[in-house]
Design a protein around this motif. Structure first.
Motif, PDB file in Angstrom:
ATOM      1  N   THR A 190      41.488 143.968 -26.761  1.00 46.57           N
ATOM      2  CA  THR A 190      41.584 143.362 -28.089  1.00 46.57           C
ATOM      3  C   THR A 190      40.923 141.987 -28.092  1.00 46.57           C
ATOM      4  N   ILE A 246      48.864 137.455 -31.387  1.00 46.16           N
ATOM      5  CA  ILE A 246      49.301 138.796 -30.975  1.00 46.16           C
ATOM      6  C   ILE A 246      50.586 139.147 -31.724  1.00 46.16           C
ATOM      7  N   LYS A 280      47.656 140.499 -22.359  1.00 46.74           N
ATOM      8  CA  LYS A 280      46.866 139.335 -21.915  1.00 46.74           C
ATOM      9  C   LYS A 280      46.331 139.536 -20.497  1.00 46.74           C
ATOM     10  N   ASN A 333      43.709 142.407 -20.475  1.00 44.14           N
ATOM     11  CA  ASN A 333      42.530 142.071 -21.271  1.00 44.14           C
ATOM     12  C   ASN A 333      41.474 141.328 -20.459  1.00 44.14           C
ATOM     13  N   GLU A 334      41.896 140.792 -19.332  1.00 43.36           N
ATOM     14  CA  GLU A 334      40.928 140.086 -18.482  1.00 43.36           C
ATOM     15  C   GLU A 334      40.014 141.054 -17.745  1.00 43.36           C
ATOM     16  N   LYS A 336      53.287 141.938 -24.691  1.00 43.50           N
ATOM     17  CA  LYS A 336      52.316 140.863 -24.981  1.00 43.50           C
ATOM     18  C   LYS A 336      51.691 140.352 -23.675  1.00 43.50           C
ATOM     19  N   ASN A 378      38.545 145.703 -21.856  1.00 43.28           N
ATOM     20  CA  ASN A 378      38.428 145.193 -23.214  1.00 43.28           C
ATOM     21  C   ASN A 378      39.443 145.899 -24.128  1.00 43.28           C
ATOM     22  N   THR A 395      43.898 137.222 -28.502  1.00 45.53           N
ATOM     23  CA  THR A 395      44.463 136.960 -27.176  1.00 45.53           C
ATOM     24  C   THR A 395      45.509 135.841 -27.148  1.00 45.53           C
ATOM     25  N   GLU A 396      45.614 135.075 -28.235  1.00 43.00           N
ATOM     26  CA  GLU A 396      46.625 134.001 -28.281  1.00 43.00           C
ATOM     27  C   GLU A 396      47.993 134.593 -28.591  1.00 43.00           C
TER      28      GLU A 396
END
Ligand code: SAM
Length: 239
Positions: free
Chosen positions: A43, A51, A34, A37-38, A30, A41, A46-47
């Motif tokens: 997903t 997730i 996160k 993902n920054e 997880k 791309n 993102t919370e």
């Protein structure tokens, strides 16, 4: 409810044991989603809680389909950030898994996850399903081909069924309403050597979400002309 308890309840409902070391792997995964993902791309979800529920628990729910608990190998077509393939592997370390995606950045991420989690008997490969399905060591070589959120039933059947051994299964993870899609995809399933065996509704703990697993059994070999060349299934779906 804390995440461990939520996942534990979801797993128990499917007859799976959820040890702490599995949970630890999910938490590392997880955090990597996160972080990566920054820059890549991966997903739109993102919370943390989302997730856990919409990616992890949703993936694990595939084990509701019994044969997934004792099949030898599985390929996840269009796995993206690793769904459902990575959660299925964490839950069943003995399962041989191939993750396939046409976006190289996502495959790089998956290789990092595999390394960091120390997963053995899993590989991430970069390419199109239509191309890999023509290779001898992939075509009709898997007990199960599974896929979530890649294409409609007709297109997805052409991408997935060629990988499945005779007697094996293609599992399409679908949303809440599947009747129309199944009707439109029925002919493609049959032409490709499959037969729709069952539709299994699953719920996700602590949400109103209801998803469906469309279970297709491979009953005969896929004709050699399929899959057609990359992109054709999407442009001209079998009708
Ligand atoms: N299965 C993941 C999930 O449920 O979160 C990802 C879904 S994402 C919407 C679709 C993924 O399928 C993308 O990562 C895309 O690169 C991949 N994809 C689409 N067409 C493909 C093809 N023909 N062969 C391999 N991968 C494909």
């Amino acid at each position: 409810m804390d995440f461990y308890n939520l996942m534990n309840i979801a797993c128990h409902k499917e007859g799976l044991t959820f040890e702490r070391d599995k949970y630890d792997k999910f938490i590392i995964y997880k955090d990597m989603i996160k972080e990566w993902n920054e820059k890549v791309n991966l997903t739109a979800i993102t919370e943390d809680e989302e997730i856990i529920k919409k990616h992890f628990i949703d993936s694990i729910k595939s084990y509701r389909f019994e044969p997934l608990n004792n099949c030898r190998n599985l390929i996840d077509i269009g796995t993206g950030a690793g769904f459902p393939g990575i959660p299925l592997k964490i839950m069943r370390p003995d399962l041989e898994v191939v993750l396939l995606d046409s976006l190289n950045k996502r495959v790089n991420f998956l290789n990092e996850v595999i390394n960091r989690l120390g997963l053995i008997g899993i590989k991430a490969i970069h390419g199109r399903a239509e191309d890999f399905a023509r290779e001898n060591n992939y075509r009709e070589n898997f007990d199960v081909a599974i896929s979530r959120a890649v294409a409609n039933m007709s297109v997805l059947s052409e991408l997935c069924i060629p990988f499945v051994k005779n007697g094996g299964y293609f599992v399409a993870m679908k949303g809440p309403s599947v009747d129309e899609e199944i009707n439109e995809g029925k002919k493609a399933v049959e032409i490709l050597g499959g037969s729709i065996e069952n539709i299994i509704e699953v719920d996700i703990e602590d949400t109103d979400l209801k998803h469906n697993l469309v279970i297709v059994k491979k009953v005969k070999a896929t004709p050699k002309v399929y899959p057609r060349k990359a992109g054709t299934a999407a442009k001209k779906p079998i009708k």
